[in-house]
Scaffold this motif. Structure first.
Motif, PDB file in Angstrom:
ATOM      1  N   ASP A  69      90.097 -41.201 -41.969  1.00  0.00           N
ATOM      2  CA  ASP A  69      89.811 -40.223 -43.009  1.00  0.00           C
ATOM      3  C   ASP A  69      89.739 -38.840 -42.389  1.00  0.00           C
ATOM      4  N   LEU A 125      86.195 -35.065 -48.372  1.00  0.00           N
ATOM      5  CA  LEU A 125      87.316 -35.909 -47.957  1.00  0.00           C
ATOM      6  C   LEU A 125      88.640 -35.256 -48.368  1.00  0.00           C
ATOM      7  N   LEU A 162      94.250 -35.974 -50.667  1.00  0.00           N
ATOM      8  CA  LEU A 162      93.255 -36.094 -51.733  1.00  0.00           C
ATOM      9  C   LEU A 162      92.706 -34.776 -52.236  1.00  0.00           C
ATOM     10  N   THR A 212      93.444 -39.603 -46.438  1.00  0.00           N
ATOM     11  CA  THR A 212      93.138 -40.900 -45.829  1.00  0.00           C
ATOM     12  C   THR A 212      94.429 -41.555 -45.383  1.00  0.00           C
TER      13      THR A 212
END
Lengths: 122, 122, 122, 122
Positions: A97, A108, A70, A111
């Motif tokens: 995560d 983040l 991400l 995931t």
């Protein structure tokens, strides 16, 4: 895990948190930690979370996982949090995560959704 | 969605809940709702969650998804809850869970991790 | 499968091909066949491919699958081809592709990687 | 790639093969090469395959991948073969298999399905 300098923190039944410090040896040419290292830490976190729910004489084995990457992995410290979505007799499904932290702010990075198999230790 | 008799409830920016009643027409020979129906509802929920975060003149398109089927789909009503893990300019990543409810108790049926693309409406 | 008017062709040990004709009832508002229908047919193809390699008194169950949707589903006929990547005692891993054909030209619509479990029939 | 001692062989438009020798430094306590190393090599192979089909001034970025781990990684040499399933303007989808070879016999270790993004080099 050892090569990453990773440390397991906060183990509860069905959930876990793993931390590891930033290390120059894990970075790519652009200074970001390699996706392979992030994936390994997520995979390990899922494995430990599953392990916390299987019978004592069983080990766990990753059957498959999917990762979404991400954001570029930059930070001072990294952590992965995994929890069990469903624990079965044979298969356990975990979500995890990965976060980078810098000055106590979390971002983040990736995931994972993973299927893990319990196998009786020989 | 229409064939499933589904109804969108509780839309907030980045998260959504879809409900649909049990219907005999969605069941397999064993009386369980077909995994295809559960997958469609999860896919729709991810799409709506992503849609709540893209610019107004954009539509969304599923690029790919992974589903773990966790329990046989039996119940009086089904619901899917999706939330955005990361919203990007081009790609949005969503996670979603599907539940069956019976006598107001919920059971997790399936979980999805999906990548969705924003495309400008023509 | 029945609602899709699907027909199983060319079954060999570890591989299978399923065909189904275009039907207006499977289309979305834009005239494309719904991704849910394509996913179901890929899931079925993987299930049949796995079934061709498990012991006779076993059924198969989809544990999880990932689908990449590659092109809008338009065509006169659709087909899915699945093959077993690895057949294990408990888990079988299958890959499958879905194609649309029009005037005997094929176009790849979607691809799946799936994990399937063998369960002894009761 | 460098830490794995990997070597790219046989690049054609849309497909690639990467080899790397067995190394004690990649093994786990049980003598198997770590799943993380196999995953990295599969991810790299998918990236190179995608790269062979994007415009010259573009780089590639892994958006997401799914891996099925099929057999313990033992062998004298390992190789990964990737090919492009669909090359798009923004997204490319690749499939890859990893094999161990021993006395010129190949064994399938793992399989990946990956989504890769083309990004213009700055």
């Amino acid at each position: 895990m050892a090569t990453l300098g990773a440390q397991v923190r906060e183990v509860r039944r069905g959930s876990i948190e793993i931390h590891f410090p930033f290390s120059g040896s894990l970075t790519q040419q652009n200074g970001f930690v390699h996706a392979g290292a992030i994936t390994s830490i997520l995979d390990s976190a899922c494995g430990y979370a599953a392990l916390s729910m299987v019978p004592e004489d069983h080990d766990v084995l990753s059957v498959e996982f999917k990762v979404n990457l991400l954001a570029p992995a930059v930070g001072e410290e990294f952590c992965a949090r995994a929890h069990v979505k469903r624990a079965g007799k044979v298969l356990t499904v975990c979500a995890a995560d990965a976060f980078a932290s810098k000055s106590s702010q979390e971002k983040l990075l990736a995931t994972m959704l993973a299927t893990i198999m319990a196998v009786q230790r020989r």
